[in-house]
Design a protein around this motif. Structure first.
Motif, PDB file in Angstrom:
ATOM      1  N   MET A   1       0.836  -1.245   0.168  1.00  0.00           N
ATOM      2  CA  MET A   1       0.090   0.227   0.305  1.00  0.00           C
ATOM      3  C   MET A   1       0.796   1.125  -0.372  1.00  0.00           C
ATOM      4  SD  MET A   1      -3.301   1.149   2.428  1.00  0.00           S
ATOM      5  CE  MET A   1      -2.331   2.091   4.177  1.00  0.00           C
ATOM      6  N   ALA A   2       0.307   2.240  -1.030  1.00  0.00           N
ATOM      7  CA  ALA A   2       0.918   3.650  -0.531  1.00  0.00           C
ATOM      8  C   ALA A   2      -0.242   3.957  -1.091  1.00  0.00           C
ATOM      9  CB  ALA A   2       2.016   3.587  -1.807  1.00  0.00           C
ATOM     10  N   ASP A   3       0.932   5.310  -0.233  1.00  0.00           N
ATOM     11  CA  ASP A   3      -0.353   7.298  -0.600  1.00  0.00           C
ATOM     12  C   ASP A   3       0.640   7.705  -1.624  1.00  0.00           C
ATOM     13  OD1 ASP A   3      -1.799   7.039   0.684  1.00  0.00           O
ATOM     14  OD2 ASP A   3      -1.881   7.503   2.958  1.00  0.00           O
ATOM     15  N   ILE A   4       0.017   7.936  -3.118  1.00  0.00           N
ATOM     16  CA  ILE A   4       0.782   8.501  -3.516  1.00  0.00           C
ATOM     17  C   ILE A   4       0.664  10.171  -4.359  1.00  0.00           C
ATOM     18  CG2 ILE A   4       1.631   8.348  -6.335  1.00  0.00           C
ATOM     19  CD1 ILE A   4       1.460   5.700  -5.381  1.00  0.00           C
ATOM     20  N   GLU A   5       1.224  10.512  -4.394  1.00  0.00           N
ATOM     21  CA  GLU A   5       1.502  12.586  -4.849  1.00  0.00           C
ATOM     22  C   GLU A   5       0.627  12.515  -6.249  1.00  0.00           C
ATOM     23  OE1 GLU A   5       4.082  15.329  -2.337  1.00  0.00           O
ATOM     24  OE2 GLU A   5       3.660  15.610  -4.654  1.00  0.00           O
ATOM     25  N   ALA A   6      -0.414  12.833  -6.364  1.00  0.00           N
ATOM     26  CA  ALA A   6      -1.016  13.015  -7.797  1.00  0.00           C
ATOM     27  C   ALA A   6      -2.177  14.108  -7.239  1.00  0.00           C
ATOM     28  CB  ALA A   6      -0.994  11.614  -8.569  1.00  0.00           C
ATOM     29  N   ILE A  45      -2.602  10.263  -3.653  1.00  0.00           N
ATOM     30  CA  ILE A  45      -3.848   9.135  -3.726  1.00  0.00           C
ATOM     31  C   ILE A  45      -3.538   7.561  -2.991  1.00  0.00           C
ATOM     32  CG2 ILE A  45      -4.651   9.739  -6.405  1.00  0.00           C
ATOM     33  CD1 ILE A  45      -2.777   8.372  -7.506  1.00  0.00           C
ATOM     34  N   ARG A  46      -4.845   7.238  -3.085  1.00  0.00           N
ATOM     35  CA  ARG A  46      -3.889   5.294  -2.162  1.00  0.00           C
ATOM     36  C   ARG A  46      -4.031   4.272  -3.272  1.00  0.00           C
ATOM     37  NH1 ARG A  46      -4.629   4.476   4.136  1.00  0.00           N
ATOM     38  NH2 ARG A  46      -3.800   5.647   3.841  1.00  0.00           N
ATOM     39  N   LEU A  47      -2.643   3.759  -3.286  1.00  0.00           N
ATOM     40  CA  LEU A  47      -3.186   2.569  -4.373  1.00  0.00           C
ATOM     41  C   LEU A  47      -2.774   0.867  -2.981  1.00  0.00           C
ATOM     42  CD1 LEU A  47      -1.233   3.802  -6.821  1.00  0.00           C
ATOM     43  CD2 LEU A  47      -3.438   4.161  -6.858  1.00  0.00           C
ATOM     44  N   ILE A  48      -3.634   0.369  -3.574  1.00  0.00           N
ATOM     45  CA  ILE A  48      -3.025  -1.022  -2.534  1.00  0.00           C
ATOM     46  C   ILE A  48      -2.575  -1.904  -3.776  1.00  0.00           C
ATOM     47  CG2 ILE A  48      -3.905  -2.546  -0.880  1.00  0.00           C
ATOM     48  CD1 ILE A  48      -5.451  -0.743  -0.051  1.00  0.00           C
ATOM     49  N   ASN A  96     -10.598  -6.142  -1.553  1.00  0.00           N
ATOM     50  CA  ASN A  96     -10.899  -5.227  -0.921  1.00  0.00           C
ATOM     51  C   ASN A  96     -11.084  -3.495  -1.144  1.00  0.00           C
ATOM     52  OD1 ASN A  96     -11.629  -8.212   0.610  1.00  0.00           O
ATOM     53  ND2 ASN A  96     -10.909  -7.619   1.863  1.00  0.00           N
ATOM     54  N   ALA A  97      -9.295  -3.705  -1.739  1.00  0.00           N
ATOM     55  CA  ALA A  97      -9.117  -1.743  -1.815  1.00  0.00           C
ATOM     56  C   ALA A  97      -9.600  -1.793  -3.198  1.00  0.00           C
ATOM     57  CB  ALA A  97      -7.401  -2.781  -2.217  1.00  0.00           C
ATOM     58  N   PRO A  98     -10.245  -2.284  -3.714  1.00  0.00           N
ATOM     59  CA  PRO A  98     -10.972  -0.782  -5.032  1.00  0.00           C
ATOM     60  C   PRO A  98     -12.600  -1.404  -4.485  1.00  0.00           C
ATOM     61  CG  PRO A  98      -9.849  -3.427  -6.340  1.00  0.00           C
ATOM     62  CD  PRO A  98      -9.501  -3.224  -4.326  1.00  0.00           C
ATOM     63  N   LEU A  99     -13.101  -1.754  -3.460  1.00  0.00           N
ATOM     64  CA  LEU A  99     -14.646  -2.036  -2.766  1.00  0.00           C
ATOM     65  C   LEU A  99     -14.409  -1.154  -2.243  1.00  0.00           C
ATOM     66  CD1 LEU A  99     -17.033  -3.683  -2.982  1.00  0.00           C
ATOM     67  CD2 LEU A  99     -16.108  -4.878  -1.491  1.00  0.00           C
ATOM     68  N   LEU A 100     -13.198  -0.490  -1.395  1.00  0.00           N
ATOM     69  CA  LEU A 100     -13.986   0.404  -0.328  1.00  0.00           C
ATOM     70  C   LEU A 100     -14.220   1.581  -1.059  1.00  0.00           C
ATOM     71  CD1 LEU A 100     -13.458   1.052   2.570  1.00  0.00           C
ATOM     72  CD2 LEU A 100     -11.389   1.519   2.402  1.00  0.00           C
ATOM     73  N   PRO A 101     -14.236   2.237  -1.793  1.00  0.00           N
ATOM     74  CA  PRO A 101     -14.186   4.094  -1.843  1.00  0.00           C
ATOM     75  C   PRO A 101     -15.617   3.555  -2.087  1.00  0.00           C
ATOM     76  CG  PRO A 101     -12.344   2.790  -3.422  1.00  0.00           C
ATOM     77  CD  PRO A 101     -12.915   1.905  -2.709  1.00  0.00           C
ATOM     78  N   ILE A 102     -15.925   2.216  -3.047  1.00  0.00           N
ATOM     79  CA  ILE A 102     -17.363   1.668  -3.526  1.00  0.00           C
ATOM     80  C   ILE A 102     -18.916   2.179  -2.333  1.00  0.00           C
ATOM     81  CG2 ILE A 102     -18.445   0.786  -4.815  1.00  0.00           C
ATOM     82  CD1 ILE A 102     -16.041  -0.578  -6.888  1.00  0.00           C
ATOM     83  N   ALA A 103     -17.916   1.281  -1.634  1.00  0.00           N
ATOM     84  CA  ALA A 103     -18.830   0.541  -0.620  1.00  0.00           C
ATOM     85  C   ALA A 103     -19.153   2.001   0.651  1.00  0.00           C
ATOM     86  CB  ALA A 103     -18.290   0.042   0.593  1.00  0.00           C
ATOM     87  N   LYS A 104     -17.680   2.967   0.818  1.00  0.00           N
ATOM     88  CA  LYS A 104     -18.142   4.191   1.091  1.00  0.00           C
ATOM     89  C   LYS A 104     -19.011   5.530   0.430  1.00  0.00           C
ATOM     90  CE  LYS A 104     -13.571   4.965   3.480  1.00  0.00           C
ATOM     91  NZ  LYS A 104     -12.651   5.726   3.208  1.00  0.00           N
ATOM     92  N   ALA A 105     -19.220   5.777  -0.812  1.00  0.00           N
ATOM     93  CA  ALA A 105     -19.849   6.022  -0.940  1.00  0.00           C
ATOM     94  C   ALA A 105     -21.477   5.340  -1.816  1.00  0.00           C
ATOM     95  CB  ALA A 105     -19.900   6.129  -3.236  1.00  0.00           C
ATOM     96  N   GLU A 123      -3.607 -13.908   8.175  1.00  0.00           N
ATOM     97  CA  GLU A 123      -2.066 -12.312   6.950  1.00  0.00           C
ATOM     98  C   GLU A 123      -3.009 -12.001   6.114  1.00  0.00           C
ATOM     99  OE1 GLU A 123      -1.403 -15.497   8.862  1.00  0.00           O
ATOM    100  OE2 GLU A 123      -1.383 -14.390  10.681  1.00  0.00           O
ATOM    101  N   LEU A 124      -3.673 -12.561   4.960  1.00  0.00           N
ATOM    102  CA  LEU A 124      -4.287 -11.952   4.005  1.00  0.00           C
ATOM    103  C   LEU A 124      -5.202 -10.592   3.864  1.00  0.00           C
ATOM    104  CD1 LEU A 124      -2.374 -14.640   0.940  1.00  0.00           C
ATOM    105  CD2 LEU A 124      -1.334 -12.242   1.764  1.00  0.00           C
ATOM    106  N   LEU A 125      -5.685 -11.247   5.080  1.00  0.00           N
ATOM    107  CA  LEU A 125      -7.129 -10.077   5.057  1.00  0.00           C
ATOM    108  C   LEU A 125      -7.252  -8.816   4.658  1.00  0.00           C
ATOM    109  CD1 LEU A 125     -10.081 -10.019   5.483  1.00  0.00           C
ATOM    110  CD2 LEU A 125     -10.117 -10.219   7.871  1.00  0.00           C
ATOM    111  N   ILE A 126      -7.090  -7.660   4.265  1.00  0.00           N
ATOM    112  CA  ILE A 126      -6.529  -6.119   4.337  1.00  0.00           C
ATOM    113  C   ILE A 126      -7.976  -5.684   4.880  1.00  0.00           C
ATOM    114  CG2 ILE A 126      -4.697  -5.951   3.008  1.00  0.00           C
ATOM    115  CD1 ILE A 126      -6.298  -4.894   1.175  1.00  0.00           C
ATOM    116  N   LEU A 127      -7.920  -4.312   5.370  1.00  0.00           N
ATOM    117  CA  LEU A 127      -9.080  -2.970   5.098  1.00  0.00           C
ATOM    118  C   LEU A 127     -10.365  -3.836   6.316  1.00  0.00           C
ATOM    119  CD1 LEU A 127      -9.139  -1.742   1.452  1.00  0.00           C
ATOM    120  CD2 LEU A 127      -7.612  -0.527   3.801  1.00  0.00           C
TER     121      LEU A 127
END
Ligand SMILES: Cc1cc2nc3c(=O)[nH]c(=O)nc-3n(C[C@H](O)[C@H](O)[C@H](O)COP(=O)(O)OP(=O)(O)OC[C@H]3O[C@@H](n4cnc5c(N)ncnc54)[C@H](O)[C@@H]3O)c2cc1C
Ligand SMILES: Cc1cc2nc3c(=O)[nH]c(=O)nc-3n(C[C@H](O)[C@H](O)[C@H](O)COP(=O)(O)OP(=O)(O)OC[C@H]3O[C@@H](n4cnc5c(N)ncnc54)[C@H](O)[C@@H]3O)c2cc1C
Ligand code: SF4
Ligand code: SF4
Ligand code: FES
Lengths: 269, 491
Positions: A1-6, A45-48, A96-105, A123-127
């Motif tokens: 995961m990383a936050d990237i300046e864009a 932006i956050r990329l996972i 889960n990563a792409p799903l999160l912003p959709i679920a939030k919205a 271990e592999l469960l995220i978010l």
């Protein structure tokens, strides 16, 4: 995961959209990654991502402060958001990563959110935290039972569909095989299901056609017509095969990269 | 003709010129100077440029073939009206710098156009010498001469002068030939110019489509370097319509005018069974992987894979088809078939490319077209089923219409199939710019000054013309730039 300046992407992006990045200008591969979140004020932006092959491994080996040469986006059509009623959000693995912003919205639209998150093991469960905050009901499954229920996501999904008040809408994002089986379940109950497809891409602007899938027996380009589609009309079998088109070559590239890394480590302990 | 013979001939002609003028018959007697090129057997194994370029002797002899016609019909054949007679005469006299200056009055990319213009249907089609020999390819080799003087000037640091800053901002969308030329011309007028490019590299089709062996990328890069030296800014990975909309650029970001040169870029497929099988590519994808992403170096640095093909069929008969076929060969294919539903005469590709493709061993399957594509249990393509065709009455394009022969099905075994049947207009700008007027094919509608239906917005190149040529895109870029300069002067 990383936050990237864009900053421009952070400003323009909507849930469901993705970016295409490459690390090396001359020789790098262009890979798509979903924008899992964004902070327009900070311009990040956050990329996972999941370490799969060479490019994702290289990405993981970057240090804080390093530069990613190219970030292009936001690409794809944003998720169609509305008040459906009860929405089941099924996430598998990195999905889960792409799903999160959709679920939030969807939550913000006033939907009742039931989330099912599946992973191979604990271990592999995220978010999980993030989903807990926005879900009215949260179900966790692991393949090995190391956490939550020992099951595939399709099991609880089926149970939810059998409830008296069946869900109005399902979003399923994860490995192609998971989305395929989720769609088979929801089809029986006639519940509309959106999936987000992760085909191989090059340009992401509709120029190459490499990302095409068969939708309702007609070709569609995932990067411009998607990435989200009505899952009941997607030919998943063909899509999964296309995802493996370069398997052998990719394996070699990754091995070479690992070997190269080892050598570097030997030289600079 | 050996080099020695060539030199002797040139000396003789120069001597003769001293005493009296060369007569047309003397000029007709000069053999047309072929372009030196890499041996076909060698070049199919590398990506270096096929045609290696004229020497000075070649160039002067070829230029001497020009009759210096009073009316110079060649000029009308050139979409940007280069003063061909005058620059060719300058070469014949040994004044190469002057020749280049003449070309540059009308064309900013002579090294590119000299290489890729379809001369036989443009400047050379109307050349008197070609008429005499009843074959436009036997006319004065205008493109080769253009390339010669452009290449002489390689690595020159000369940068066009830029007028005093006007403070007006112009957005150029797309860095193809049209965008490059527009950017240069509006920057010269002193405007603040930014190019927005969706890809991570500039040049448009000149870098992701046309292969290195036909147009070395270094040449395109040089043109881009000149732009940056002039003070043009280039923003990569910026997709107008996604990163920002055209509307936002004009209203929020302070741009006073814009040029849209986004090219065609939406690959057509045939709509037949099996087109989504693994190993079926659009030419755009195949060429982008190979050129832009340098897939020919996969495993030797490059990270983008491409099919490791043994038997390839390319469907189509244009430049794009030839480029795909010849690229497949260079990527190691043993057999490459070019499947085209009309005959060689109707092929839209440049004659030189057809000739080169054949020399390199591409097998032409004319009057054939696939009916369906056949895959194995892993959805990998293994064959195409084709129908044979015959030619009927001429259609709208004036070419005879291909008609399938019923029951003529046959099979071609292969492992890769590349669709090179043309490009439509990419709908991205259309979807995100409702104010802009488009025609029914999705091309932007412009007037004779390349002005669109939107105030301050101009467009040109493939997005306006449909799939066209480098020189046509350039020509429109110049028109648009002049119109923009005029518009901003009044604003
Ligand atoms: C719209 C979209 C959104 C995505 N979002 C995410 C995300 O948020 N997080 C995440 O981890 N992954 C995401 N992916 C998948 C991600 O792009 C691939 O995992 C990545 O490209 C693998 O690259 P690699 O070099 O590490 O692996 P490789 O060894 O090159 O490939 C491993 C596998 O990844 C897939 N793949 C390879 N190249 C590409 C490519 N150019 N484009 C797409 N898939 C490719 C293939 O199935 C391949 O077999 C997304 C894909 C798409 C299309
Ligand atoms: C394989 C091939 C071979 C060819 N061979 C020849 C030849 O031999 N001779 C010849 O004269 N012509 C040839 N052509 C045609 C010629 O290349 C084109 O007509 C010409 O390049 C068109 O120029 P353009 O300025 O319209 O833009 P293009 O060259 O098409 O470039 C458009 C640019 O805009 C960018 N872009 C697109 N959308 C956006 C967006 N939304 N935001 C930002 N940027 C965007 C693209 O990434 C691209 O870089 C060939 C074409 C191909 C594909
Ligand atoms: S620009 Fe093209 S058409 Fe014009 S003279 Fe040169 S080669 Fe001929
Ligand atoms: S038409 Fe041909 S011969 Fe006549 S001036 Fe032009 S190039 Fe020369
Ligand atoms: S990635 Fe090229 S068309 Fe979608």
């Amino acid at each position: 995961m990383a936050d990237i300046e864009a900053p421009l992407v952070a400003q323009a992006r909507k849930p469901g959209q993705f970016v295409i990045i490459s690390i090396n200008n001359e020789y790098g591969e262009r890979i798509p990654l979903t924008i899992a979140g964004a902070d327009p004020e900070k311009g990040t932006i956050r990329l996972i991502w999941q370490r799969l092959g060479k490019t994702t491994a290289e990405l993981a080996d970057l240090q804080e402060g390093d530069e990613i040469t190219n970030v292009a986006g936001p690409l794809g059509l944003p998720t169609h958001l509305e008040k459906f009623g009860t929405v089941v959000c099924v996430g598998g693995g990195i999905g889960n990563a792409p799903l999160l912003p959709i679920a939030k919205a969807l939550k913000e639209e006033g939907n009742n959110i039931i989330s099912i998150l599946g992973a191979k093991n604990k271990e592999l469960l995220i978010l999980e935290e993030e989903f807990a905050q926005i879900s009215d009901e949260l179900i966790i499954t692991t393949d090995d039972g190391s956490y939550g229920r020992k099951a595939l996501v399709t099991e609880p999904l089926k149970e939810l569909c059998q409830r008296n008040a069946k869900p109005d809408q399902v979003f399923a994002i994860g490995p192609a095989i998971m989305m395929k089986f989720c769609c088979e379940v929801t089809k029986q109950f006639d519940i509309p299901t959106q999936v987000s497809l992760n085909t191989i891409m090059v340009d992401g602007t509709g120029m190459c056609g490499g990302c095409r899938i068969e939708f309702d027996n007609k070709p569609k380009f995932v990067c411009v017509d998607g990435p989200e589609f009505d899952g009941h009309k997607v030919n998943f079998d063909l899509m999964m095969k296309r995802l493996n088109a370069y398997q052998d070559q990719e394996k070699k590239a990754l091995e070479q990269y690992k070997e190269h890394q080892c050598k570097i480590e030997q030289i600079e302990p | 003709m050996t080099d020695k013979e060539r030199q002797q001939l040139l000396q003789q002609l120069l001597e003769k010129q001293k005493t009296d003028k060369l007569k047309p018959s003397d000029r007709y007697d000069i053999p047309q100077q072929d372009m030196p090129e890499q041996d076909p057997a060698v070049r199919r194994g590398n990506v270096n440029e096929v045609a290696t370029g004229y020497t000075e002797t070649h160039a002067r002899l070829e230029a001497m073939r020009c009759l210096q016609c009073k009316k110079a019909p060649c000029v009308n054949g050139c979409p940007v009206q280069i003063r061909i007679r005058d620059f060719v005469t300058a070469i014949a006299e040994g004044n190469y710098k002057e020749a280049l200056d003449i070309i540059k009055e009308n064309s900013l990319l002579p090294a590119v156009c000299g290489r890729v213009c379809p001369q036989e249907v443009q400047c050379q089609q109307t050349c008197t010498v070609g008429k005499k020999f009843k074959d436009p390819t036997k006319g004065v080799s205008i493109g080769r001469l253009e390339r010669y003087v452009a290449d002489l000037n390689k690595n020159s640091d000369s940068v066009p002068t830029v007028a005093a800053e006007t403070g007006k901002k112009i957005a150029i969308i797309g860095s193809g030939p049209g965008g490059i030329v527009t950017a240069a011309d509006v920057r010269r007028a002193g405007h603040d110019v930014t190019i927005f490019e969706a890809f991570h590299k500039p040049g448009g089709v000149m870098v992701y489509g046309i292969p290195e062996f036909r147009l070395p990328k270094a040449i395109v890069q040089e043109e881009i370097d000149t732009l940056t030296k002039m003070g043009v800014k280039i923003v990569y990975n910026f997709i107008v319509g996604r990163t920002r909309t055209l509307e936002q650029l004009l209203t929020e970001d302070g741009f006073d005018a814009a040029y849209i040169g986004v090219g065609a870029g939406l690959p057509r497929f045939m709509g037949i069974e099996g087109e989504s099988l693994i190993g079926v590519y659009s030419a755009n994808e195949y060429l982008t992987r190979a050129n832009l992403m340098k897939a020919y170096d996969f495993g030797r640095g490059a990270d983008t894979p491409i099919a490791l093909s043994k038997k390839v069929a390319v469907i189509g008969g244009g430049n794009v088809a030839m480029d795909s076929a010849r690229t497949a060969l260079r990527l190691g294919a043993e057999k490459v078939y070019l499947v085209y539903r009309r005959t060689e005469k109707e092929m839209p590709a440049r004659i030189e490319e057809v000739h080169h493709a054949k020399e390199e061993g591409i097998e032409f399957h004319i009057l054939q077209s696939p009916k369906r594509i056949i895959g194995d249990e892993n959805s990998r393509v293994v064959a195409i089923e084709c129908l044979k065709y015959e030619l009927g009455e001429p259609d709208d394009s004036g070419r005879r219409r291909p008609i399938p022969i019923e029951g003529s099905e046959f099979r071609i075994d292969l492992d890769t199939c590349i669709m090179a049947i043309g490009n439509g207009a990419n709908p991205l700008i259309r979807q995100t710019t409702p104010e802009l007027e488009f025609n029914k094919w999705g091309n932007i509608v412009v007037d004779e000054n390349c002005k669109t239906s939107m105030e301050g917005v101009y467009a040109g190149g493939d997005i306006v013309l449909g799939a066209a040529t480098v020189i046509l895109a350039m020509g429109q870029g110049r028109i648009a730039a002049a119109a923009i300069n005029e518009y901003l002067a009044k604003k």
